[in-house]
Motif scaffolding. Sequence first.
Motif, PDB file in Angstrom:
ATOM      1  N   UNK A 110       0.825  -1.211   0.000  1.00 17.75           N
ATOM      2  CA  UNK A 110       0.000   0.000   0.000  1.00 17.75           C
ATOM      3  C   UNK A 110       0.857   1.258   0.000  1.00 17.75           C
ATOM      4  N   UNK A 111       1.908   1.283   0.810  1.00 16.02           N
ATOM      5  CA  UNK A 111       2.758   2.467   0.892  1.00 16.02           C
ATOM      6  C   UNK A 111       3.626   2.587  -0.352  1.00 16.02           C
ATOM      7  N   UNK A 112       4.223   1.467  -0.762  1.00 16.12           N
ATOM      8  CA  UNK A 112       5.077   1.487  -1.940  1.00 16.12           C
ATOM      9  C   UNK A 112       4.340   1.944  -3.184  1.00 16.12           C
ATOM     10  N   UNK A 113       3.064   1.552  -3.308  1.00 10.95           N
ATOM     11  CA  UNK A 113       2.277   1.983  -4.472  1.00 10.95           C
ATOM     12  C   UNK A 113       2.051   3.487  -4.460  1.00 10.95           C
ATOM     13  N   UNK A 114       1.770   4.030  -3.288  1.00 10.43           N
ATOM     14  CA  UNK A 114       1.552   5.470  -3.182  1.00 10.43           C
ATOM     15  C   UNK A 114       2.816   6.238  -3.540  1.00 10.43           C
ATOM     16  N   UNK A 115       3.950   5.772  -3.027  1.00 12.01           N
ATOM     17  CA  UNK A 115       5.226   6.418  -3.343  1.00 12.01           C
ATOM     18  C   UNK A 115       5.509   6.306  -4.842  1.00 12.01           C
ATOM     19  N   UNK A 116       5.246   5.147  -5.411  1.00 12.97           N
ATOM     20  CA  UNK A 116       5.480   4.928  -6.838  1.00 12.97           C
ATOM     21  C   UNK A 116       4.674   5.915  -7.680  1.00 12.97           C
ATOM     22  N   UNK A 117       3.414   6.133  -7.319  1.00 17.69           N
ATOM     23  CA  UNK A 117       2.573   7.052  -8.084  1.00 17.69           C
ATOM     24  C   UNK A 117       3.080   8.488  -7.983  1.00 17.69           C
TER      25      UNK A 117
END
Length: 662
Positions: A110-117
């Motif tokens: 969940x966190x990694x996806x937000x950072x990726x975006x």
Amino acid sequence: MVLSLCTFIFGTIGAYIAANEKLASDPEAKTPVDWFSIVEHAGYQAIQILTFDNAPDVDNKSLLFAADCAIVMAIIIAIELLRQLFRDTLLTLWYRWPYSKRIVICGLGRIGRQVMEERGESHWLIIIEPDPENSALERARELGAIIVCGDARSQKLLRWVGAHHVEEVYFVTGNDEVNAEAILDLAESVKTRGWCKNGPVPKCYLQMSNGSLAQMIRQDDAIKSSGIQSKLVLFDAMQNAVDELVTRFLPEYRPKENQVAHFVIWGFGVMGRRMILTLAELGHFENLKRSRMTILYAPEDKQRVEEFRAEYPHFAPDLTESQNKEIDGWNFPKESDDWGSQHLRPTRRFDDPDAVEYVVNAAFIPQPPSCNDAAFNEHLAELSSNKDMYPIMIVCSGNDQDNATLAEGLHRSFHQRQIELPVFVWIPVQPRLAQLIESLTAQTADVGHRLVPFGQARDCCTIDAIDRPLRNGLAEAIYTAYELLYDENKKKSDITPLNEVTDFDTYWSNVSAASHAPFKLAVLGLEVMTVEDAEKQNRKPLSVKEVKEFENSLKLRETISAMEHHRWMAERLLRNWQHEAIPEDLDPYSDDQAMKSRWNQYRKEMTSRRARHVFIPYEQLNPNEDIKDKNQVALTLKYCSGHYTEKFSLTPLCLVRRQPQN
């Protein structure tokens, strides 16, 4: 596609011309010209050119052009095949070059996806993810990210992708042990990175839910010697969700001067415990009263309740004491709302009859069978109708579905019984479910309550929410100001940066004071934002003159100073600091240099014992103690106003008039 079509068309034309010329020049050809056979033969020759099975006539320009198209097409196909087969390997080798702008994300949850975006549009991304079936990998490829399937704990893997040379590394695997081992491996790689050892150290973001482990990592020798410590950002997504609720919403949802805040907390899991501790530490308003809490725990959490009360003996009054006074967990004696009252007392007590011994009036009671329980709703109705109370309910039990189901049941029950109070619902994983819950009351004018979901990744897992530049910058300014205040001979350049301070109590006290700033500004009817955001929202920043008018308002300064004193007492009591009277032969406020020296030495000894003499009501403070709280009010206004950037060196900020939230 275009090249292959050109090759076939021009190859066919060239072959047709060649065949036609041959027939025309053959004097023995007696049969009529079979045009279909000529075209068929020409098409076959064109295919031979495409497959490089036929050398074209150098005098036939059409065939030569077709051959050139075929060569170009073959080169393009070869490059594309190499890109598809070896793309990640080739680009990873390129990314290992120490001067390319790139970011490594370890874990695509969940966190990694937000950072990726957030980072994917402006940075080259390298993503280390152990699960090749992760559904977010498709989106990562769309953003052009390099995907490396592997374990972030592999120091060899981290070196292979050049993590020790990048701008930023995010350790967000969702596992504390994996994150801890990975960042320690990175620290060793940074220390031994060879010819580029003098280059910039990566800024590391470390997701860590275990606070004790986080502090061990922060003080680790490898982290210090590698230079990572000064750039290390420790965070926890769950705590960020709590902070988002407390510092974003509560300054708007706060009691009036004649009211007492009463928090009803449904759930005593990990989230529930963090919520009540943060509310106890930061929930201090201009009413200058202790807050109240009713904490509803599930049957399986009974042992956790006892462990919590033993770990935090100054959190709330003793449960046995509360039962003796026939307190049912929903009502408390009015006298106990005053900070100077010892009407109720905790398990661990102080000898001084004027000392403040605990933080909140809280009681732990079992959860009702359901949200439709008649007695439960009767208590909420009484709180809602009591003009002296300001009730707020927070639902933070097991998972999104359970919380959403409970919120929907509360909505129906409140609507039927006309109960009016805000309900904050923790829904961290499913954004669509959060939207559904919010829609139940967002557009309904005939209900007095509101359902507010919180904890979404878009709110608490953004770069700003993780990095907290405003809070950390203000904490640094407060810390520096107090260091200079206590030592007149010290220079600013002599002060260790707050992020490198080894004493966690000192570190956290300044961070906590900065976190409380939104409450202090709300009393003034203000809020802080970047100049850029103010321009986007068409908000007018306060001038220097207006800021000084607020700073010089005596009544407001007194109120906010008292709020800060209450916050400080709560913060220290929750960390089990003790009240200790000053020996009669010591005067901490004397101007005599010898006495000052003795007091400074004694104060250091008190600190080693985790003790202070000022766990007393604000009105009983010596003016010399009070001035520190007032100075912090002025410092907060100056820092947040943006008019003193040359002193604080911060991103352009401004103060604007507060607007009610929708």
